[in-house]
Design a protein around this motif. Sequence first.
Motif, mmCIF file in Angstrom:
data_model
loop_
_atom_site.group_PDB
_atom_site.id
_atom_site.type_symbol
_atom_site.label_atom_id
_atom_site.label_comp_id
_atom_site.label_asym_id
_atom_site.label_seq_id
_atom_site.Cartn_x
_atom_site.Cartn_y
_atom_site.Cartn_z
ATOM 1 N N GLY A 39 -1.215 13.176 5.643
ATOM 2 C CA GLY A 39 -1.662 11.786 5.698
ATOM 3 C C GLY A 39 -1.846 11.183 4.321
ATOM 4 O O GLY A 39 -1.461 10.033 4.068
ATOM 5 N N GLY A 40 -2.422 11.965 3.376
ATOM 6 C CA GLY A 40 -2.615 11.451 2.019
ATOM 7 C C GLY A 40 -1.284 11.243 1.315
ATOM 8 O O GLY A 40 -1.094 10.245 0.599
ATOM 9 N N GLN A 41 -0.367 12.173 1.474
ATOM 10 C CA GLN A 41 0.963 12.021 0.868
ATOM 11 C C GLN A 41 1.688 10.811 1.460
ATOM 12 O O GLN A 41 2.367 10.071 0.749
ATOM 13 C CB GLN A 41 1.778 13.300 1.082
ATOM 14 N N ARG A 42 1.538 10.630 2.749
ATOM 15 C CA ARG A 42 2.186 9.491 3.400
ATOM 16 C C ARG A 42 1.641 8.177 2.838
ATOM 17 O O ARG A 42 2.401 7.247 2.590
ATOM 18 C CB ARG A 42 1.970 9.582 4.913
ATOM 19 N N PHE A 80 -3.640 -3.939 -0.306
ATOM 20 C CA PHE A 80 -3.964 -2.589 0.182
ATOM 21 C C PHE A 80 -4.905 -2.745 1.374
ATOM 22 O O PHE A 80 -6.080 -3.063 1.198
ATOM 23 C CB PHE A 80 -4.651 -1.765 -0.913
ATOM 24 N N ASP A 81 -4.379 -2.539 2.562
ATOM 25 C CA ASP A 81 -5.199 -2.675 3.773
ATOM 26 C C ASP A 81 -5.802 -1.324 4.115
ATOM 27 O O ASP A 81 -5.295 -0.574 4.948
ATOM 28 C CB ASP A 81 -4.342 -3.197 4.932
ATOM 29 N N ASP A 82 -6.919 -1.012 3.420
ATOM 30 C CA ASP A 82 -7.602 0.272 3.601
ATOM 31 C C ASP A 82 -6.615 1.415 3.409
ATOM 32 O O ASP A 82 -6.579 2.374 4.185
ATOM 33 C CB ASP A 82 -8.244 0.337 4.990
ATOM 34 N N SER A 83 -5.810 1.305 2.329
ATOM 35 C CA SER A 83 -4.718 2.255 2.096
ATOM 36 C C SER A 83 -5.156 3.473 1.297
ATOM 37 O O SER A 83 -4.319 4.304 0.942
ATOM 38 C CB SER A 83 -3.577 1.553 1.342
ATOM 39 N N GLN A 116 -2.909 0.498 6.564
ATOM 40 C CA GLN A 116 -3.684 1.746 6.535
ATOM 41 C C GLN A 116 -2.842 2.923 7.019
ATOM 42 O O GLN A 116 -2.878 3.996 6.430
ATOM 43 C CB GLN A 116 -4.934 1.603 7.398
ATOM 44 N N GLN A 117 -2.086 2.695 8.097
ATOM 45 C CA GLN A 117 -1.201 3.737 8.605
ATOM 46 C C GLN A 117 0.180 3.531 7.972
ATOM 47 O O GLN A 117 1.009 2.821 8.506
ATOM 48 C CB GLN A 117 -1.107 3.660 10.137
#
Length: 788
Positions: free
Chosen positions: A670-673, A691-694, A612-613
Motif C-alpha cells: 500500500g505504501g509503495q502504491r 494530495f487527497d490523504d495520500s 487516497q487509494q
Amino acid sequence: MRILKLFKKHVLALFTAIVLIVISCNADLALPTYMSDIVDVGVQQGGIASPVPDTIHAESLDDLELFMSAKDAKAVEAVFSKADKNGIRTYKGTEEERADGGKITDIMSLPETVVLSLNQGIDADSMGDMTGTSSEKDSDAAQAMPTPEQMAAMTPEQLAEMQQKAAAAQNMQKQIDADGGKITMKSLRLGVEGGLVDQSKLVEGANDMADKMGSMSGSIVTQRAVSYVQDEYKAQGIDPADVQNAYLGRMATTMFGLCLVSLVATILTGAVASRTACSIARDLRRETFNKVMHFSPAEVGKFSQASLITRCTNDIQQIQMAATLFIRMCLMAPVMGIVAVMRVLANHTGLEWTIAVAIIAVSAVVGVLMGLTMPKFKKMQSFVDRVNLTARELLDGLMPIRSFNREEHELERFDKASLDLMTTQLYTNRAMSFMMPLMMLVMNCITVLIVWFGAQGVSDGVMQVGNMMAFISYTMQIVMAFMILTMVSVILPRAEVAAERVEEVITCPTSINDPTSPKLPAASAPRGELTFRDVSFQYPDARADVISGVNFTTHAGQMLGIIGSTGSGKSTLVQLIPRLYDVTGGSISLDGIDVRDMTLSELRRRIGYIPQQGRLFSGTVESNLKFAGDMVSDEDMRQAARVAQAEDFIAEREDGYDSPISQGGSNVSGGQRQRLAIARALAKKPEVVVFDDSFSALDYKTDARLREELAKNVTDAALVVVAQRIATIMHADQIIVLDDGHVVGTGTHEELLHSCPAYLEIAQSQLSAEELGLTQEEIAAVTEGGER
C-alpha cells in the motif's frame, strides 16, 4: 426498433447482404422445381422433357400433320429442318416454343397422342366418326354402288376416280385385315392417299377426343405425347436409357451448381453479417466507453460501476448477436417466404389454402410464446446487473469478509441473486423449448394435408407427383421462414432491452462538460494561483450542502493543508479542483481563470491529483509513471520517483523501472502504491498538486522525507494536502480546518493551536501537549474560548 438504428452507418453492407440473400434463396428455392422435374420428367417420362422431339422421321412428321390444321402444320414445318439423307428432320425452333404451354408443344401434343393410339391399333368402329369408314357406312356404300346404267353414263374421269377409290378401299381393307382388323397409321395413310378419308375429318376427330377427356386432357395428352416421342427415338435407334441418363445428368449438374451458388452466397452473407455486427459492437463499445470516461462520479453513481461494466460488455454482446441474426435470418426469412410464395402461385395446384392454415398456426404459436416470455426478458438484464454487482462487492471486499468470517452469509447473498437470474432463464427457456415441437407438429400436419389432398389431384390426373413434392417443399420453406423469425424473436427482445440500456448510457447528459467558449490564463498570470471564492457544493439529489462558504487562496511554492474530522468534506472539497464535481455555489479559479471556463484537458493538465487509494495500471513501473503521456521524459520520471521516495524500492526490484505492475498494483504494498501514485502526478510537472490523504499509508519517517523533498524540489507548484495526521500538514504555509462542510479555522499550525478548538482537539488526539509545545492553561483557554 433500436436495433435497426444501429445499421444507419452500414447501409451498403445491408444492401450487399440482401443481394446475397436473394441469390441464395433463389438458388435454394429452385431446387424443389428441379426435384419435381426429376420425378415427373426424369423418372416418369424417361428424361423426355417436351412432346416436341429433338429429331423425327419425315414420314412420322407427315403423319402428325394429318391431324393438324393447315395453319398449325405450317407452323410445325417452320421449326423443323429439311430431312437429311436418312430422312431425319431436326428441331430448330426456340426452347420457349417447345416448353410446357409453348406454341409448338400445344400443336403437336394431341396429334402425337392420336398417332400413338393408331400405331398400337384402334377398332374400326371407334375410329368410324373420324375416318368415315364405320361398318354401317361400308354397308351403305355397298348398297350405294352405281348400277350399270349409271356407270355407262359416267365420264372416263369419273370412272377412273371410282376405280381408284375402289382399289384404295381394297388396299386399305387388306391392311386392316393384316393388322388384325384394327385401323393403324398404315391403313389410315392408305385411306387418306386414296381419297377415302377426309383430312379435315381427322382434325375434327382429334379435337373431339380432347373435348371428351375434359380437365384430364392436359396431363393425359402430355404423357401420351411423351410416349410417342420415346417410340420415335427407338425407331431412330436412340436408346431411351441414354436419353434418361443424359437428362438426369443435366439436372444433377444444374442442381449442384445451384447448391454451389447458394453455398458461396451464404458464406459471403455470413462474412458480411459478422463483420457488420462486429463493427457495430466495436463502435458501440467505443462510444459507450468514451461516454463513461467523460462521466463524473455523479453519473457513475447513477448507474453503478457494475451496471456500466455489464452495459459495456454483456449488453453489447447481446446486440452483436442480434445484429448477426438480423442480417443472416431476419432478412433471409421474408425473402425466402416471398420467393417461395411467388413460386407456389406461379404453379397453381389448388392447395394454396394449406399455406394460409400453416401461417395462422405458426403465428398463434409465436404469439402465445412471446406473450409469456417478453416480460421475463425485460427483467433478465437487471438480474444480470445484480449478479455482477454482488460478485464485484464480494471480490472487492474479500479481506473484510474473511476477517469477519462472513463467507457463508455472502455466498448466500450471491446465491440469492444468481437464483433469481436462473429462475427467470429457466422460465424463458422452458417456454421457448415448446417452440420446436409445436413447429414440427404444424409442419407435419401441413404435410399430411398436402399429401392427402394432393394425392386426390394425382389420382384425378390434374397434378403430377413431382408437383406435389415441390409444393410440399415450398410450403415447408414458407413455414421455416416463420420459424426463423420465431427463433430470432428469442434473441431480439433481450437485445432490444440491451440496446435500450446502452442507449441510456450514451444519451445520459454529463454534468461536467467543456465550456462553449474556453479561456486560457494570460501569459502574465501567476502560475499555480488557486482561489476558492465562497464555494458551496451539494451532491445531486441531496437536500443540503456538504460544502459551504469556503474561501482561500494559495500560490505556487506554498503548501495548503486541509484537515478535519471524518465526513467533514475534505475529499469533496479537493475533488472540486480538477472538476470531478462542479461547484453549486461560488467559484474556483486557477491562474485567474474560472476552472469552468477552461477545457477539461487543459485544466487537468495543470493539476496533479493523487487520491487516497492510488490505483496503478497493469504494465510496468515506467508505464505507470509516464501515464501522463509523451510529455514526461525519463529525467522527469526519475526525479519524480526521487521526490516521492520511490526510487529506493524501484531500484531493489530486479528489472527496475521495467518491473511489471499487475492490475490495480496488487503486487506492491500500500505504501509503495501511494508513492508511485505521487510520483506519477509529480512527473507531469503540474501547477497544482492535490494530495487527497495520500500519505496515510506512509510511515512517519517516509512521510517526513517526502514532505522535505517536496519543499525543496516542487517550488513552482501549489501543494494542497488533505491529511488526517497533524504531522503531515503542521509545516504548511496555511491550514484550513473543516467541520461539517464549514471552515472553522484558517491559519498556520501555531495560530490554529491557539485559536481553533477543532484543530486543537485533533492535534491532542495525535500528539501530547509537550510535543505540541502547549501548557494546560493555553489548552484550557482555547477550549473555553471555543465553548463560549
